[in-house]
Scaffold this motif. Structure first.
Motif, short mmCIF file in Angstrom:
data_model
loop_
_atom_site.label_atom_id
_atom_site.label_comp_id
_atom_site.label_asym_id
_atom_site.label_seq_id
_atom_site.Cartn_x
_atom_site.Cartn_y
_atom_site.Cartn_z
N LEU A 28 0.83 -1.20 0.00
CA LEU A 28 0.00 0.00 0.00
C LEU A 28 0.87 1.26 0.00
O LEU A 28 0.62 2.20 -0.75
CB LEU A 28 -0.93 0.00 1.21
N ALA A 29 1.88 1.26 0.86
CA ALA A 29 2.75 2.43 0.96
C ALA A 29 3.53 2.63 -0.35
O ALA A 29 3.70 3.77 -0.81
CB ALA A 29 3.72 2.28 2.13
N GLY A 30 4.00 1.54 -0.94
CA GLY A 30 4.72 1.65 -2.19
C GLY A 30 3.87 2.20 -3.32
O GLY A 30 4.31 3.04 -4.10
N THR A 31 2.61 1.74 -3.37
CA THR A 31 1.69 2.25 -4.38
C THR A 31 1.38 3.72 -4.15
O THR A 31 1.33 4.52 -5.09
CB THR A 31 0.37 1.43 -4.37
N GLY A 32 1.19 4.08 -2.87
CA GLY A 32 0.92 5.48 -2.53
C GLY A 32 2.07 6.38 -2.92
O GLY A 32 1.88 7.49 -3.44
N LYS A 33 3.31 5.92 -2.67
CA LYS A 33 4.49 6.70 -3.05
C LYS A 33 4.55 6.89 -4.57
O LYS A 33 4.91 7.97 -5.06
CB LYS A 33 5.77 5.98 -2.58
N TRP A 34 4.20 5.83 -5.32
CA TRP A 34 4.24 5.91 -6.78
C TRP A 34 3.27 6.97 -7.29
O TRP A 34 3.62 7.80 -8.12
CB TRP A 34 3.91 4.55 -7.39
N PHE A 35 2.03 6.93 -6.77
CA PHE A 35 1.05 7.92 -7.19
C PHE A 35 1.49 9.33 -6.82
O PHE A 35 1.33 10.27 -7.60
CB PHE A 35 -0.32 7.62 -6.57
N LYS A 36 2.04 9.48 -5.61
CA LYS A 36 2.47 10.81 -5.17
C LYS A 36 3.61 11.33 -6.06
O LYS A 36 3.61 12.50 -6.45
CB LYS A 36 2.95 10.73 -3.72
N SER A 37 4.55 10.47 -6.43
CA SER A 37 5.68 10.89 -7.26
C SER A 37 5.28 11.18 -8.70
O SER A 37 6.03 11.81 -9.44
CB SER A 37 6.77 9.81 -7.24
N HIS A 38 4.08 10.75 -9.09
CA HIS A 38 3.59 10.99 -10.46
C HIS A 38 2.46 12.02 -10.48
O HIS A 38 1.57 11.97 -11.35
CB HIS A 38 3.15 9.67 -11.10
N GLY A 39 2.48 12.94 -9.53
CA GLY A 39 1.51 14.04 -9.53
C GLY A 39 0.14 13.70 -8.98
O GLY A 39 -0.81 14.46 -9.18
#
Length: 319
Positions: A28-39
């Protein structure tokens, strides 16, 4: 079931935080980081304020203009009393991240949804609550960069670019809000559907931005230890100060029932999405600052939910 339906956002917010923190695989945290890093955070914030603009009702805002004194009292609590209380509390020997979270919350404008709902539920003037919301969120584009910069002078090595912050807030908050207001449907079934559906959609989007921000700050929050307890105590005390300021102003200016509710709820509540946005943009390394923003939101919803019941009981007795 009625209790769950009434407070579903609180339960959902607790669930998102808990699942993100206890996920041992960090999926979950990894997916959240990905979305955050992509705007992802920017897109969610812009959508929230665009949708809020779609359901703002100009007629109700005009009606709220009749109570200028009440609006002025609420704005003084929002923009003067809250930062002053945070400055005084900030003199305590607190962790810098906790101070930053406290300062972020204190400079925020009032909520876009829950305060208006609670004002109406307690018998207050919804039009007046909407007026305070619109004015406060408009003024915040100018007040936040300067008041936050002043407060952060008490925290070492935390520079802030006021002009850059104002531009970001204008692009991510003010522009989508005005666009939504411009494109707002005039009348009809579609407008009625938006009035019902958008508040729920916005709350779901708030859950998304909290998830993305918490994913980035997971390690810091988990290692917070005693600081988390300190955050909870400070958040309760801070909101209690704002409510006390509201009750004092109501007593001093003899504000009657039907008008005092918007001062209490709109003056004391602070918007969550904008505080999370600034934490993500400016202070991603201070995870406990995010914890303060989220925990304060929990606490003011719980305290004010209890206050709605007390005000309703008092109104029924007066009848």
């Amino acid at each position: 079931m009625p209790l769950i339906k009434q407070h579903w956002f609180l339960y959902a917010l607790a669930g998102v935080c808990l699942l993100t923190l206890i996920d041992a695989t960090s999926t979950l945290a990894g997916t959240g980081k990905w979305f955050k890093s992509h705007g992802g955070a920017d897109a969610v914030i812009g959508t929230i304020f665009f949708c809020s603009g779609l359901i703002l009702q100009r007629e109700e805002i005009r009606a709220g203009l009749r109570d200028i004194r009440g609006a002025a009292i609420a704005l003084v609590i929002i923009f003067i009393a809250a930062p002053l209380a945070a400055f005084i509390m900030g003199q305590l020997p607190l962790d810098p991240a906790v101070k930053i979270g406290l300062f972020l919350v204190s400079v925020m404008p009032t909520t876009m949804s829950s305060g208006v709902v609670m004002t109406g539920a307690s018998g207050g003037n919804i039009a007046h609550a909407l007026l305070i919301t619109v004015v406060a969120n408009g003024l915040s584009m100018v007040t936040i960069p300067f008041s936050l910069a002043l407060l952060l002078q008490t925290v070492e090595s935390v520079p802030i670019d006021k002009v850059r912050m104002m531009i970001q807030m204008a692009l991510l908050v003010l522009l989508p809000l005005l666009l939504g207001l411009f494109l707002r449907p005039k009348k009809g079934a579609f407008r009625a559907s938006l009035q019902k559906g958008i508040p729920v959609l916005n709350q779901c989007l708030i859950l998304c931005i909290v998830w993305m921000a918490l994913s980035e700050a997971k390690a810091t929050v988990l290692s917070g230890g005693a600081q988390v307890l300190i955050i909870l105590v400070l958040a309760v005390f801070f909101h209690a100060i704002l409510l006390a300021a509201g009750f004092l102003a109501i007593r001093l200016f003899h504000i009657p029932r039907g008008r005092l509710e918007s001062i209490l709820f709109m003056g004391g509540q602070k918007t969550l999405p904008l505080s999370v946005l600034l934490q993500v943009k400016l202070f991603p390394q201070y995870g406990l600052a995010l914890a303060f923003c989220v925990f304060h939101h929990f606490i003011h919803l719980m305290i004010d939910g209890y206050l709605v019941g007390r005000l309703n009981r008092a109104r029924n007795i007066l009848k």
